[in-house]
Write a protein that holds these residues in place. Structure first.
Motif, PDB file in Angstrom:
ATOM      1  N   HIS A   1       0.837  -1.188   0.000  1.00  0.00           N
ATOM      2  CA  HIS A   1       0.000   0.000   0.000  1.00  0.00           C
ATOM      3  C   HIS A   1       0.879   1.248   0.000  1.00  0.00           C
ATOM      4  CE1 HIS A   1      -3.703  -2.301   0.721  1.00  0.00           C
ATOM      5  NE2 HIS A   1      -2.956  -3.054   1.526  1.00  0.00           N
ATOM      6  N   SER A   2       0.464   2.244  -0.730  1.00  0.00           N
ATOM      7  CA  SER A   2       1.253   3.471  -0.839  1.00  0.00           C
ATOM      8  C   SER A   2       1.191   4.271   0.455  1.00  0.00           C
ATOM      9  CB  SER A   2       0.721   4.339  -1.978  1.00  0.00           C
ATOM     10  OG  SER A   2      -0.561   4.858  -1.655  1.00  0.00           O
ATOM     11  N   ALA A   3       2.187   5.124   0.649  1.00  0.00           N
ATOM     12  CA  ALA A   3       2.191   5.996   1.828  1.00  0.00           C
ATOM     13  C   ALA A   3       0.956   6.880   1.841  1.00  0.00           C
ATOM     14  CB  ALA A   3       3.467   6.837   1.845  1.00  0.00           C
ATOM     15  N   ALA A   4       0.523   7.358   0.685  1.00  0.00           N
ATOM     16  CA  ALA A   4      -0.654   8.227   0.617  1.00  0.00           C
ATOM     17  C   ALA A   4      -1.901   7.486   1.089  1.00  0.00           C
ATOM     18  CB  ALA A   4      -0.841   8.734  -0.811  1.00  0.00           C
ATOM     19  N   ARG A   5      -2.064   6.227   0.671  1.00  0.00           N
ATOM     20  CA  ARG A   5      -3.228   5.459   1.120  1.00  0.00           C
ATOM     21  C   ARG A   5      -3.156   5.201   2.612  1.00  0.00           C
ATOM     22  NH1 ARG A   5      -4.914  -0.107  -1.792  1.00  0.00           N
ATOM     23  NH2 ARG A   5      -5.880   1.395  -3.220  1.00  0.00           N
ATOM     24  N   ILE A   6      -1.990   4.898   3.118  1.00  0.00           N
ATOM     25  CA  ILE A   6      -1.832   4.624   4.549  1.00  0.00           C
ATOM     26  C   ILE A   6      -2.172   5.858   5.373  1.00  0.00           C
ATOM     27  CG2 ILE A   6      -0.164   4.007   6.347  1.00  0.00           C
ATOM     28  CD1 ILE A   6       1.236   2.286   4.139  1.00  0.00           C
TER      29      ILE A   6
ATOM     30  N   GLN B   1      -6.565  10.681   7.590  1.00  0.00           N
ATOM     31  CA  GLN B   1      -7.028  11.660   6.613  1.00  0.00           C
ATOM     32  C   GLN B   1      -8.452  11.367   6.129  1.00  0.00           C
ATOM     33  OE1 GLN B   1      -5.660  14.508   5.825  1.00  0.00           O
ATOM     34  NE2 GLN B   1      -3.855  14.131   7.105  1.00  0.00           N
ATOM     35  N   ASN B   2      -8.832  10.106   6.048  1.00  0.00           N
ATOM     36  CA  ASN B   2     -10.202   9.801   5.622  1.00  0.00           C
ATOM     37  C   ASN B   2     -11.222  10.249   6.655  1.00  0.00           C
ATOM     38  OD1 ASN B   2      -9.602   8.750   3.111  1.00  0.00           O
ATOM     39  ND2 ASN B   2      -9.531   6.630   3.801  1.00  0.00           N
ATOM     40  N   PHE B   3     -10.867  10.135   7.924  1.00  0.00           N
ATOM     41  CA  PHE B   3     -11.786  10.634   8.955  1.00  0.00           C
ATOM     42  C   PHE B   3     -11.898  12.148   8.863  1.00  0.00           C
ATOM     43  CE2 PHE B   3     -13.266  12.162  12.993  1.00  0.00           C
ATOM     44  CZ  PHE B   3     -14.240  11.247  13.350  1.00  0.00           C
ATOM     45  N   LEU B   4     -10.783  12.827   8.603  1.00  0.00           N
ATOM     46  CA  LEU B   4     -10.837  14.284   8.456  1.00  0.00           C
ATOM     47  C   LEU B   4     -11.727  14.672   7.286  1.00  0.00           C
ATOM     48  CD1 LEU B   4      -7.175  15.498   9.144  1.00  0.00           C
ATOM     49  CD2 LEU B   4      -9.026  15.026  10.753  1.00  0.00           C
TER      50      LEU B   4
END
Length: 375
Positions: A352-357, A363-366
């Motif tokens: 998994h990419s750093a961006a996805r992690i 970040q998804n909660f934000l």
């Protein structure tokens, strides 16, 4: 899951924490915003006092461990979940207790009312406390009580716990009847107050109906994937997919329900995150561990307490299929202050990419928080 934090007094050693420079996480993920969409802030090695309101087990170690973990904010369960206490009064009292705790320790804790508050908490080295309920029974028969709790700063309200309530059926209600007319009115009032509607612990029909009628995206803040482990506390692909399609958020927990044996490991957490990402897309999945960041020191003593708690929950009718005295309410190899970094490293090794992690860590909660609360 098993430690219900009440409005009791805070232990004295926390006062010493502010005098020291906060210990920050190190390594690749030290700058990550980490949001636990349902977790805890307590020291499990400190005994409760046995009263109706347990002693809030927050001390210097609790705060130091949370800081060392990199935690930016956590949705902490307060208010009524079950028991003989009057739900509305008890919920107001626990909110007031947390207000007092945060007011007395502003260098360590901050009340979260907006996404901006989470970003500031990260920058300032404080732990953001998101006020959340895990049962909406405190609404009684008055949907406009949602207005009161929103004004008090409650930002997440889970509609049901495991049994049915006046709002809808929980995950352990065999009838799976969905939302009641009153439940629909509660969802409407929560929407009007920009409070997150959380469908963790709900029955499948309750979740699907809430996702469809809500004027705002809903969340499932702590769950697993039933396609991998067929237990009632986990969500079906239909639920996960609909929540994501409507713009919502799904948090994967670190709980025994991730493995049919009841003994979940870190590899199970990764598998359920990956399945959720495949179903929901990488912009809608995060973590809601249902646990804290301080490890248990004496596992033998803990097992005895756990057996008593599991029996208490069974007798009260609030336990879930898969809870047993030998099933820990955490993942044995993914706990303590390193748990979030360990998870991130495992995901990285899986490609998994750093961006996805970063999205999964917080970040998804934000993103979801901005949708509901605004910036």
């Amino acid at each position: 899951m098993l430690a219900m934090i009440g409005a009791g007094a805070m232990t004295a050693p926390l006062a010493a924490v502010s005098a020291r420079a906060p210990k920050r996480p190190s390594g690749q993920w030290r700058d990550s915003v980490i949001v636990n969409a349902l977790g805890g802030l307590s020291n499990p090695n400190v005994e409760n006092d046995g009263g109706t309101d347990p002693v809030r087990r927050i001390d210097a170690r609790t705060i130091a461990d949370a800081r060392a973990s990199g935690l930016s904010a956590v949705n902490v369960t307060m208010g009524y979940v079950s028991g003989a206490m009057e739900p509305f009064e008890y919920s107001v009292r626990t909110v007031a207790g947390w207000d007092r705790l945060i007011r007395d320790h502003p260098a360590d804790l901050v009340k979260i009312l907006s996404v901006r508050d989470i970003v500031h908490a990260k920058a300032e080295g404080r732990i953001g406390i998101i006020y959340g309920f895990q049962n909406a029974a405190m609404m009684g028969d008055k949907a406009d009580r949602a207005d009161i709790f929103a004004d008090l700063g409650v930002r997440i309200i889970q509609l049901t716990y495991n049994p049915a309530n006046a709002i809808g059926d929980g995950s352990m209600a065999r009838e799976n009847r969905g939302l009641t007319p009153f439940g629909r009115a509660v969802v409407e009032r929560l929407n009007a107050n920009r409070v997150m509607v959380d469908l963790s612990h709900s029955g499948e029909r309750t979740c699907l109906e809430a996702a469809r009628i809500s004027k705002q995206p809903i969340s499932i803040n702590h769950t697993g994937c039933r396609a991998l482990t067929d237990l009632p506390r986990n969500k079906t692909d239909a639920e996960l997919r609909l929540v994501a399609e409507r713009g919502g958020f799904v948090g994967i927990y670190f709980m025994p329900f991730l493995n049919i044996s009841g003994h979940a490991g870190a590899e199970d957490v990764v598998a359920h995150i990956e399945h959720a990402v495949n179903v929901c897309g990488e912009d809608h999945v995060g973590i809601g561990t249902d646990g804290g960041t301080t490890q248990i020191d004496d596992m033998t003593a803990y097992k005895s307490r756990l057996a008593q708690e599991v029996e208490r929950r069974r007798a009260a009718g609030i336990g879930a299929t898969g809870e047993r005295p030998d099933t820990f309410p955490f993942v044995i190899d993914l706990r303590g202050p390193t748990q979030f970094r360990d998870l991130a490293d495992r995901l990285r090794k899986r490609g998994h990419s750093a961006a996805r992690i970063e999205k999964i860590l917080g970040q998804n909660f934000l993103r979801y928080g901005r949708e509901i609360w605004g910036d």
